[in-house]
Design a protein around this motif. Structure first.
Motif, PDB file in Angstrom:
ATOM      1  N   LEU A 177       0.863  -1.186   0.000  1.00 20.94           N
ATOM      2  CA  LEU A 177       0.000   0.000   0.000  1.00 20.94           C
ATOM      3  C   LEU A 177       0.898   1.234   0.000  1.00 20.94           C
ATOM      4  CD1 LEU A 177      -2.837  -0.908   2.543  1.00 20.94           C
ATOM      5  CD2 LEU A 177      -3.127  -0.422   0.094  1.00 20.94           C
ATOM      6  N   SER A 178       0.555   2.176  -0.830  1.00 24.60           N
ATOM      7  CA  SER A 178       1.334   3.417  -0.863  1.00 24.60           C
ATOM      8  C   SER A 178       0.960   4.297   0.323  1.00 24.60           C
ATOM      9  CB  SER A 178       1.068   4.175  -2.159  1.00 24.60           C
ATOM     10  OG  SER A 178      -0.248   4.707  -2.157  1.00 24.60           O
ATOM     11  N   TYR A 179       1.872   5.195   0.661  1.00 26.26           N
ATOM     12  CA  TYR A 179       1.587   6.144   1.749  1.00 26.26           C
ATOM     13  C   TYR A 179       0.361   6.990   1.423  1.00 26.26           C
ATOM     14  CZ  TYR A 179       6.120   5.231   4.035  1.00 26.26           C
ATOM     15  OH  TYR A 179       7.183   4.664   4.693  1.00 26.26           O
ATOM     16  N   GLY A 180       0.180   7.328   0.152  1.00 26.01           N
ATOM     17  CA  GLY A 180      -0.991   8.113  -0.221  1.00 26.01           C
ATOM     18  C   GLY A 180      -2.276   7.371   0.059  1.00 26.01           C
ATOM     19  N   ALA A 181      -2.298   6.067  -0.236  1.00 26.72           N
ATOM     20  CA  ALA A 181      -3.493   5.265   0.012  1.00 26.72           C
ATOM     21  C   ALA A 181      -3.769   5.107   1.496  1.00 26.72           C
ATOM     22  CB  ALA A 181      -3.330   3.895  -0.642  1.00 26.72           C
ATOM     23  N   LEU A 182      -2.727   5.245   2.308  1.00 27.03           N
ATOM     24  CA  LEU A 182      -2.867   5.052   3.761  1.00 27.03           C
ATOM     25  C   LEU A 182      -3.024   6.370   4.520  1.00 27.03           C
ATOM     26  CD1 LEU A 182      -0.059   2.380   4.195  1.00 27.03           C
ATOM     27  CD2 LEU A 182      -2.496   1.998   4.626  1.00 27.03           C
ATOM     28  N   ALA A 183      -2.912   7.488   3.824  1.00 30.39           N
ATOM     29  CA  ALA A 183      -2.828   8.780   4.510  1.00 30.39           C
ATOM     30  C   ALA A 183      -4.030   9.044   5.412  1.00 30.39           C
ATOM     31  CB  ALA A 183      -2.679   9.903   3.486  1.00 30.39           C
ATOM     32  N   THR A 184      -5.236   8.844   4.887  1.00 29.13           N
ATOM     33  CA  THR A 184      -6.425   9.134   5.698  1.00 29.13           C
ATOM     34  C   THR A 184      -6.527   8.199   6.888  1.00 29.13           C
ATOM     35  OG1 THR A 184      -7.588   9.965   3.744  1.00 29.13           O
ATOM     36  CG2 THR A 184      -8.925   9.347   5.648  1.00 29.13           C
ATOM     37  N   ALA A 185      -6.290   6.918   6.672  1.00 27.93           N
ATOM     38  CA  ALA A 185      -6.371   5.949   7.772  1.00 27.93           C
ATOM     39  C   ALA A 185      -5.313   6.234   8.827  1.00 27.93           C
ATOM     40  CB  ALA A 185      -6.207   4.537   7.230  1.00 27.93           C
ATOM     41  N   ALA A 186      -4.141   6.687   8.415  1.00 26.84           N
ATOM     42  CA  ALA A 186      -3.068   6.969   9.376  1.00 26.84           C
ATOM     43  C   ALA A 186      -3.428   8.116  10.304  1.00 26.84           C
ATOM     44  CB  ALA A 186      -1.779   7.291   8.629  1.00 26.84           C
ATOM     45  N   SER A 187      -4.317   9.006   9.839  1.00 30.36           N
ATOM     46  CA  SER A 187      -4.705  10.141  10.679  1.00 30.36           C
ATOM     47  C   SER A 187      -5.405   9.714  11.958  1.00 30.36           C
ATOM     48  CB  SER A 187      -5.627  11.082   9.896  1.00 30.36           C
ATOM     49  OG  SER A 187      -4.967  11.636   8.799  1.00 30.36           O
ATOM     50  N   SER A 188      -6.022   8.533  11.956  1.00 28.21           N
ATOM     51  CA  SER A 188      -6.738   8.066  13.148  1.00 28.21           C
ATOM     52  C   SER A 188      -5.833   7.304  14.104  1.00 28.21           C
ATOM     53  CB  SER A 188      -7.901   7.166  12.726  1.00 28.21           C
ATOM     54  OG  SER A 188      -7.413   6.000  12.072  1.00 28.21           O
ATOM     55  N   GLN A 189      -4.570   7.109  13.749  1.00 30.78           N
ATOM     56  CA  GLN A 189      -3.646   6.373  14.605  1.00 30.78           C
ATOM     57  C   GLN A 189      -3.101   7.274  15.711  1.00 30.78           C
ATOM     58  OE1 GLN A 189      -3.107   3.036  14.194  1.00 30.78           O
ATOM     59  NE2 GLN A 189      -4.641   3.216  12.568  1.00 30.78           N
ATOM     60  N   SER A 190      -2.838   6.679  16.826  1.00 30.01           N
ATOM     61  CA  SER A 190      -2.184   7.409  17.907  1.00 30.01           C
ATOM     62  C   SER A 190      -0.680   7.377  17.681  1.00 30.01           C
ATOM     63  CB  SER A 190      -2.507   6.774  19.267  1.00 30.01           C
ATOM     64  OG  SER A 190      -3.889   6.830  19.525  1.00 30.01           O
ATOM     65  N   PRO A 191      -0.016   8.509  17.864  1.00 29.20           N
ATOM     66  CA  PRO A 191       1.437   8.513  17.653  1.00 29.20           C
ATOM     67  C   PRO A 191       2.118   7.646  18.703  1.00 29.20           C
ATOM     68  CG  PRO A 191       0.726  10.561  18.663  1.00 29.20           C
ATOM     69  CD  PRO A 191      -0.527   9.832  18.290  1.00 29.20           C
ATOM     70  N   PRO A 192       3.133   6.915  18.347  1.00 30.31           N
ATOM     71  CA  PRO A 192       3.832   6.065  19.308  1.00 30.31           C
ATOM     72  C   PRO A 192       4.544   6.915  20.359  1.00 30.31           C
ATOM     73  CG  PRO A 192       5.026   6.159  17.240  1.00 30.31           C
ATOM     74  CD  PRO A 192       3.721   6.851  17.005  1.00 30.31           C
TER      75      PRO A 192
END
Length: 728
Positions: A177-192
């Motif tokens: 998966l490209s970073y672009g395809a994951l960009a929106t989903a990554a926004s809901s992640q909590s930063p480590p």
């Protein structure tokens, strides 16, 4: 590349936060501010941060197409920082470097303040030093969040995924998966809370001599500097200020100027006159046609002679103690005593891009386009000049055609705004070279006095007094504490040699009327010159080779000793030379880097100095882009050699006597020596490099002349009359 020093894997952590961004992923990273002592013509807006409790001062954006944007608080003025910063970010993010772009940050100290100074500034050779760890942590954290988003979508463990070139790959299944395809989903992640950074052995970009991002557009003419900003209906203006410091306008006869084709308007202010025209040529010809008388004021009596008399008298007084180790009285009573004083003149910056600022002033707003090292300060000072709230002033920053400290000042922008208030529509204000050189903010004059004692070939006592301007007191008052200018004593209080009895003082002495400011390596290029020239005199007094003399006192500084050993080898130190040819050495830790330099020069019978060869060995920690490091050192060495040979601003009747490159000379291409730079491989955190070469070349050149002629010059620029006909 020479291997010296092991790789350090010790890193610190920074707090990170995510926020929403429509159609993409936003990572804001916090750059902690250290507490000080008790697009072309479109403004760039900061990313939208949804959590009002956290105000980051730099941002990474990844959009749905996979483009990564860093809103960059540091400015590009030829030092290659945009490329190096992008490399750091892409390294830990595992991004496709070709997909990384940088936008200049808008003015905002809170969001984009430099961690070292707490304000938005590019200087002190600290762009990479200041942003090395925050950028790495930001990139690594963003990568971890993208991996987590992919792992959730595939319902696998994050540890089973890898990243490369802007993609997340599930190792076992080969899914990508490209970073672009994951960009929106990554926004809901909590930063480590904690994220592992790469081991330097795994670096893909860092350490590679990659091509600079800005070179193609500079070659094909697409690059936009401040002077290139063009607006519809824009007029051009150039100006003349009183040639005497602090003088005012007396009378103006503009009869002839108004007859010049293309001249539109004459603007007369209390201290300057500007001519506005359809184009620069009309404005310049109109200015030439003006007949102006000046009220010169009391400063019309000031001369260089007066200034030097003042600073020499001040240097005889006791100063504020900046450092004191051991017993200096006992140290100076032990062994053979040697004393000397060294003097450095005023210097102008003479940046290749003349001072300029384009302003569109309206009654309720003001917008400006320029190139500056201090965009937030420019905005606030422009607001004062415009008589507007700061939020009503938009400041757009561009590439800088040279900074060298000159664009750490807002004076040109303030003058442009004052002129623009009298002009209908946008106006580009450009300073001529003469006006630029004669109304600069000059490198201060300095006088350094040293007394030292020798015993068994080593220094026992060292008393060092610096006398000169306190630039920090004016430019950053909170950093001026207890009478100590931290810039003026830089490289003096942290002298690298093992000296048991060491005493450093500072005497503040401000020249009357002459404005002083930062000039590429201000404090170090003053102190390194005095210290390293004196070290050669002490070596001769001790009957020792200059390299061996230094080496014996670098026991606590292995990085600098390694650089000295390497430069001695690469420069053929100790091998015979023809008559009237000498080699001179300089070593110093400056701006977090450790550099040793040898200059080889010939002095002819007329006292002319011919540069034959320059060799430098530098340990600047991890070399983000070795090609940039070598280029910066080459340029810095030439910059310093130019100053040593020719650089001096003199004052007569309150006026600067120099006006252009005919009497403020630059080193010509046919005079430039062969330069060799050897970058030592290191695992330490990166140091600064933009000013390091400047501080190294002047003392090394003087010491080469000392070796060739036996004349111990103690003042710059080099006085050819003192070395004509001399040989060691």
């Amino acid at each position: 590349m020479t291997v010296a020093a092991k790789i350090s894997d010790t890193v610190s952590r920074r707090a990170l936060l995510t926020g929403g961004l429509a159609g993409g992923f936003l990572l804001a990273f916090h750059l902690p501010v250290r507490a000080l002592p008790p697009a072309v013509n479109e403004p760039v807006q900061p990313p939208d941060v949804t959590d009002g409790k956290f105000a980051p001062n730099a941002f990474i954006r990844i959009d749905d197409a996979g483009h990564t944007t860093l809103v960059m608080p540091q400015v590009e003025m030829g030092q290659g920082v945009y490329t190096a910063v992008a490399m750091i970010l892409a390294e830990e993010l595992d991004a496709d470097l070709a997909q990384v772009t940088l936008e200049p940050a808008p003015p905002n100290d809170k969001l984009y303040g430099n961690p070292t100074f707490g304000i938005q500034v590019t200087g002190n050779s600290n762009s990479i030093r200041a942003f090395w760890k925050p950028l790495r942590n930001a990139g690594a954290s963003a990568r971890a969040m993208l991996v987590q988003a992919a792992a959730q979508q595939w319902q696998v463990e994050p540890a089973s995924c890898t990243t490369s070139k802007g993609e997340v790959t599930h190792t076992e299944s080969g899914r990508k998966l490209s970073y672009g395809a994951l960009a929106t989903a990554a926004s809901s992640q909590s930063p480590p809370k904690d994220v592992a950074l790469k081991d330097p052995k795994d670096f893909v970009f860092i350490g590679k001599p990659l091509k600079r991002f800005d070179t193609p557009d500079k070659v094909n003419g697409k690059a936009v500097y401040g002077i290139d900003a063009i607006l519809p209906g824009m007029k051009f203006a150039t100006l003349a200020a009183c040639p005497v410091f602090g003088g005012k306008v007396g009378t103006v006869d503009d009869t002839a100027a108004k007859k010049v084709p293309g001249v539109q308007q004459i603007v007369v202010l209390d201290d300057l006159v500007a001519v506005v025209g359809d184009h620069m040529w009309a404005a310049k010809k109109g200015l030439d046609a003006l007949v102006v008388t000046w009220n010169e004021g009391a400063n019309a009596r000031i001369s260089s002679k007066d200034i030097w008399e003042d600073i020499r008298a001040a240097s005889e007084k006791d100063g504020v103690v900046a450092r004191s180790d051991g017993d200096i009285a006992k140290g100076l009573a032990t062994g053979d005593k040697v004393e000397a004083s060294y003097e450095l003149p005023f210097l102008a910056h003479a940046t290749m891009e003349p001072l300029n600022c384009t302003v569109h002033f309206k009654q309720d707003s003001c917008e400006l386009w320029t190139g500056t090292q201090i965009i937030s300060r420019v905005q606030s000072e422009a607001a004062k000049a415009a008589g507007l709230p700061v939020e009503k002033v938009i400041a757009n920053n561009h590439l800088l055609g040279g900074g060298f400290g000159r664009r750490l000042e807002p004076d040109m922008v303030v003058a442009a705004v004052r002129i623009a208030k009298h002009v209908d529509g946008p106006v580009k204000v450009v300073w001529t070279r003469e006006e630029d050189i004669q109304h600069d903010i000059y490198r201060p004059v300095y006088r350094d006095t040293i007394a030292a004692t020798l015993s068994d070939g080593k220094i026992v006592g060292w008393k060092y007094r610096i006398t000169g301007s306190a630039v920090i007191a004016r430019w950053l008052p909170p950093a001026f504490q207890k009478g100590i200018d931290i810039d003026a004593v830089d490289s003096a209080v942290d002298i690298p040699y093992d000296i048991p009895n060491l005493h450093v003082e500072y005497v503040r002495s401000e020249p009357p009327a002459v404005p002083t400011g930062f000039w590429r390596g201000v404090g170090p290029n003053n102190n390194v010159f005095a210290i390293e020239c004196f070290m050669d005199e002490l070596a001769r007094k001790a009957g020792k080779d200059p390299v061996a003399f230094r080496r014996d006192m670098l026991g606590k500084n292995p990085r600098l000793k390694a650089a000295l050993d390497l430069v001695a080898e690469k420069s053929n130190w100790g091998q015979p030379l023809p008559a009237r040819v000498g080699r001179g050495v300089c070593v110093q830790p400056s701006f977090g880097s450790f550099i040793a330099t040898v200059v080889e020069a010939e002095v002819d019978e007329q006292g002319e100095v011919h540069l034959r060869r320059v060799t430098s060995a530098v340990d600047t920690g991890i070399a983000v882009n070795p090609d940039t490091i070598m280029a910066q050192l080459e340029g810095g060495l030439i910059f310093g050699l130019t100053a040593a040979l020719y650089g001096e601003i003199t004052i007569d009747k309150g006026r600067v006597q120099q006006s252009n490159f005919n009497n403020y000379r630059m080193l010509r291409i046919d005079q430039a020596p062969k330069i060799e730079v050897h970058v030592i491989k290191s695992g330490e955190a990166p140091g600064g490099i933009g000013e390091t070469g400047v501080t190294a070349s002047s003392p090394a050149l003087r010491n080469a002349i000392y070796a060739a002629t036996g004349v111990a010059l103690r003042r710059l620029p080099i006085d050819r009359s003192l070395i004509a006909g001399k040989k060691a």
